[in-house]
Design a protein around this motif. Structure first.
Motif, short mmCIF file in Angstrom:
data_model
loop_
_atom_site.label_atom_id
_atom_site.label_comp_id
_atom_site.label_asym_id
_atom_site.label_seq_id
_atom_site.Cartn_x
_atom_site.Cartn_y
_atom_site.Cartn_z
N HIS A 113 0.83 -1.21 0.00
CA HIS A 113 0.00 0.00 0.00
C HIS A 113 0.87 1.26 0.00
O HIS A 113 0.59 2.22 -0.71
CB HIS A 113 -0.95 0.01 1.20
N ASP A 114 1.92 1.25 0.83
CA ASP A 114 2.85 2.39 0.87
C ASP A 114 3.53 2.57 -0.47
O ASP A 114 3.68 3.68 -0.96
CB ASP A 114 3.92 2.19 1.95
N ARG A 115 3.96 1.46 -1.06
CA ARG A 115 4.66 1.53 -2.34
C ARG A 115 3.72 2.09 -3.42
O ARG A 115 4.10 2.95 -4.20
CB ARG A 115 5.19 0.16 -2.75
N TYR A 116 2.47 1.62 -3.43
CA TYR A 116 1.52 2.10 -4.43
C TYR A 116 1.18 3.56 -4.21
O TYR A 116 1.05 4.33 -5.17
CB TYR A 116 0.25 1.24 -4.43
N ALA A 117 1.06 3.98 -2.95
CA ALA A 117 0.79 5.40 -2.66
C ALA A 117 1.93 6.27 -3.17
O ALA A 117 1.70 7.35 -3.75
CB ALA A 117 0.58 5.60 -1.17
N ASN A 118 3.17 5.84 -2.97
CA ASN A 118 4.32 6.60 -3.47
C ASN A 118 4.34 6.63 -5.00
O ASN A 118 4.68 7.65 -5.60
CB ASN A 118 5.63 6.03 -2.93
N ILE A 119 3.96 5.53 -5.63
CA ILE A 119 3.91 5.49 -7.09
C ILE A 119 2.86 6.48 -7.60
O ILE A 119 3.11 7.22 -8.56
CB ILE A 119 3.61 4.06 -7.59
N GLU A 120 1.69 6.52 -6.96
CA GLU A 120 0.64 7.45 -7.39
C GLU A 120 1.07 8.90 -7.18
O GLU A 120 0.80 9.76 -8.01
CB GLU A 120 -0.66 7.17 -6.65
N THR A 121 1.75 9.18 -6.07
CA THR A 121 2.25 10.54 -5.82
C THR A 121 3.26 10.92 -6.89
O THR A 121 3.22 12.04 -7.42
CB THR A 121 2.87 10.66 -4.42
N ASN A 122 4.18 10.01 -7.22
CA ASN A 122 5.16 10.29 -8.27
C ASN A 122 4.48 10.53 -9.62
O ASN A 122 4.89 11.41 -10.38
CB ASN A 122 6.18 9.15 -8.37
N TYR A 123 3.45 9.75 -9.91
CA TYR A 123 2.73 9.92 -11.17
C TYR A 123 2.08 11.30 -11.21
O TYR A 123 2.16 12.02 -12.22
CB TYR A 123 1.68 8.82 -11.33
N LEU A 124 1.44 11.69 -10.11
CA LEU A 124 0.81 13.00 -10.04
C LEU A 124 1.85 14.10 -10.21
O LEU A 124 1.62 15.07 -10.94
CB LEU A 124 0.07 13.17 -8.71
N LEU A 125 3.01 13.98 -9.58
CA LEU A 125 4.06 14.98 -9.74
C LEU A 125 4.52 15.08 -11.19
O LEU A 125 4.74 16.18 -11.69
CB LEU A 125 5.25 14.65 -8.83
N CYS A 144 5.69 22.14 5.42
CA CYS A 144 4.91 20.90 5.53
C CYS A 144 4.97 20.04 4.27
O CYS A 144 4.48 18.92 4.26
CB CYS A 144 3.45 21.23 5.84
N LEU A 145 5.55 20.58 3.22
CA LEU A 145 5.63 19.86 1.95
C LEU A 145 7.01 19.24 1.78
O LEU A 145 8.02 19.81 2.19
CB LEU A 145 5.32 20.81 0.79
N ASP A 146 7.03 18.08 1.17
CA ASP A 146 8.28 17.35 0.95
C ASP A 146 9.19 18.15 0.01
O ASP A 146 8.77 18.49 -1.11
CB ASP A 146 7.96 15.99 0.33
N PRO A 147 10.41 18.49 0.44
CA PRO A 147 11.31 19.25 -0.44
C PRO A 147 11.56 18.56 -1.78
O PRO A 147 11.74 19.22 -2.79
CB PRO A 147 12.60 19.35 0.38
N ALA A 148 11.56 17.23 -1.78
CA ALA A 148 11.76 16.50 -3.04
C ALA A 148 10.60 16.76 -3.99
O ALA A 148 10.80 16.87 -5.21
CB ALA A 148 11.91 15.01 -2.77
N CYS A 149 9.39 16.87 -3.46
CA CYS A 149 8.23 17.19 -4.30
C CYS A 149 8.34 18.61 -4.82
O CYS A 149 8.13 18.87 -6.00
CB CYS A 149 6.94 17.03 -3.51
N LEU A 150 8.66 19.54 -3.93
CA LEU A 150 8.76 20.95 -4.34
C LEU A 150 9.82 21.16 -5.41
O LEU A 150 9.64 21.99 -6.29
CB LEU A 150 9.08 21.83 -3.13
N SER A 151 10.91 20.41 -5.33
CA SER A 151 11.99 20.61 -6.29
C SER A 151 11.56 20.24 -7.72
O SER A 151 12.19 20.67 -8.68
CB SER A 151 13.22 19.80 -5.89
N ARG A 152 10.51 19.46 -7.86
CA ARG A 152 10.05 19.04 -9.18
C ARG A 152 9.05 20.01 -9.79
O ARG A 152 8.69 19.87 -10.96
CB ARG A 152 9.42 17.65 -9.08
N LEU A 153 8.58 20.99 -9.02
CA LEU A 153 7.57 21.93 -9.51
C LEU A 153 8.23 23.23 -9.94
O LEU A 153 9.24 23.64 -9.38
CB LEU A 153 6.54 22.18 -8.42
#
Length: 166
Positions: A113-125, A144-153
């Motif tokens: 479930h964790d792996r799939y949630a991370n895959i969906e988040t990566n897909y959305l990014l 509050c936001l993951d710096p790795a996510c922010l770096s992709r936007l």
């Protein structure tokens, strides 16, 4: 499928802080960027998002990922693709409320479930990186936001909405 919301009834009383209007107009003209929206306690994030979209002269599409999610493999991604394509075709500002729940620090993978949630988040990014418009993330703040996510936007800017009376 999300509907383009062109009404401003809930946000008519709200105006974007004057220190940010030029920045929002530039993002709208460039059709590329991400705004992290933080609001004062008790303020409607939806109403603030509507005011931002109105300032940009664009319709607002609020994406509720709970309604796009599917229990069937691959269907969530298809639903997301359709929603983003419709929003992009309409030149809409995409709005994600409670973005810190979605783009917060990712957890350690303990099960499928964790792996799939991370895959969906990566897909959305990936889809947001390719989105030809402005994305609005309502959050408790950048921290509050993951710096790795922010770096992709692209063109991430903060818009802290002041409390009433300020």
């Amino acid at each position: 499928m999300p509907k383009l919301d062109k009404s401003t009834t809930r946000s008519e009383a709200l105006t974007v802080p004057s220190s940010r209007t030029a920045l929002l107009r530039n993002l709208s003209a460039a059709r590329a960027g991400t705004v992290i929206l933080t609001t004062a306690s008790g303020m409607s994030r939806q109403a603030a998002a509507e005011a931002v979209a109105r300032e940009m002269g664009r319709p607002l599409v609020s994406l509720e990922l709970g309604k796009l999610a599917s229990q069937y493999i691959g269907e969530t991604e298809k639903n997301l693709d359709r929603a983003l394509a419709a929003a992009e075709a309409g030149g809409a500002v995409l709005f994600f409320d409670e973005a810190d729940a979605l783009f917060g620090t990712r957890s350690e993978v303990k099960d499928s479930h964790d792996r799939y949630a991370n895959i969906e988040t990566n897909y959305l990014l990936q889809k947001l990186e390719a989105y030809g418009g402005v994305v609005l993330l309502a959050s408790s703040g950048r921290q509050c936001l993951d710096p790795a996510c922010l770096s992709r936007l692209r063109n991430v800017v903060d818009l802290a909405w002041p409390a009433k009376g300020r």
